[in-house]
Design a protein around this motif. Sequence first.
Motif, PDB file in Angstrom:
ATOM      1  N   THR A   1      -2.077  -4.364   0.466  1.00  0.00           N
ATOM      2  CA  THR A   1      -2.561  -2.988   0.494  1.00  0.00           C
ATOM      3  C   THR A   1      -2.637  -2.428  -0.928  1.00  0.00           C
ATOM      4  OG1 THR A   1      -0.331  -2.093   0.791  1.00  0.00           O
ATOM      5  CG2 THR A   1      -1.631  -2.515   2.795  1.00  0.00           C
TER       6      THR A   1
ATOM      7  N   TYR B   1      -0.669  -3.104   8.051  1.00  0.00           N
ATOM      8  CA  TYR B   1      -1.568  -2.048   7.608  1.00  0.00           C
ATOM      9  C   TYR B   1      -1.350  -0.840   8.515  1.00  0.00           C
ATOM     10  CZ  TYR B   1      -3.465  -6.272   5.618  1.00  0.00           C
ATOM     11  OH  TYR B   1      -3.582  -7.472   4.961  1.00  0.00           O
TER      12      TYR B   1
ATOM     13  N   HIS C   1      -5.034   3.285   4.266  1.00  0.00           N
ATOM     14  CA  HIS C   1      -3.763   2.710   4.700  1.00  0.00           C
ATOM     15  C   HIS C   1      -2.616   3.245   3.854  1.00  0.00           C
ATOM     16  CE1 HIS C   1      -6.422  -0.795   6.117  1.00  0.00           C
ATOM     17  NE2 HIS C   1      -6.014  -0.141   7.196  1.00  0.00           N
TER      18      HIS C   1
END
Length: 313
Positions: free
Chosen positions: A212, A238, A188
Amino acid sequence: MQLIGFNGRIVSPQEAMISVLDHGFLYGLSLFETFRTYGGRPFLLSRHLDRLADGCRAVGIELPRDAQLAQVRRHVAELLQASGLRDGYVRYTVTAGDAALGLPESTYTTPNVVVYAKPLPAAVPLAAKGKALQLLRTRRNSPEGDVRLKSAHYMNNILAKRELGETPSARASHGAPAEGLMLNAAGHVTEGIVSNVFFVKNGVCCTPAIDTGILPGITRGFVLELAQQAGIAVEEGYYTWEDLLDADEVFITNSIQEIVPIHTLYDLEGVRWRAESHQAAGNPGLMESSHTITLQLHQAYQQAIDLHIKAGQ
């Protein structure tokens, strides 16, 4: 002459000495905030100090009393004046302080505070600020705790910077130094080496979610607020490299550079992305984007700065 703020005093670099027993040196227990001043006053300082306080609590550093808002403003103003600067780039660092060798169990009660100030780069119009964004092989490491702290653990960023420096396509892009983009282990999009990343698709302003592994940037949070106030839809989630390639606009943020539009994307092979699929569909795509929402947010940001300066006059 370079001067340093050190535990509330203004001294020469030779006087601002940290012991080899400081756990900031031994174990990397050091947190910092980077901000800039406008009209001689730090911008969004209360937010920076709140994040610093949260980080100190997380690692067991007792934040010094002189790290309060009024005291920091005064100390920064004194340092700027002593350094002959009207405005500056400021780094405010808190290290754990001296302690016995070995991993600690108790709170650090004698931290050190080090404040650096240096001249700001020359201001340039937004249109001239544009940068390239280079995808990197270096992956963003996972934060040590639940949320990434702005700590002196910068090896991951330094490795990314070294990789970026070895990328000829990004290094030669349109004069301005390129920014590097790191993905996390799941693939990601996370953040730049020294920036948070945003993109706009179909009028929605998107940025990677905190979990993330990104730093919850002060400017990032402020820009999200400005977008919501302007009626711009925002989304934290994401995203992949392909999402950036398909975006209508891409920009990055940090407290020194503010909002910087991205005019070019480079993949791992150094191929410059021209969004040919957008052009075939009649959409000029990223490469020719007018960065409409980026410009709107930049204008709102500048208005907030103007209000900040007026409040200090």
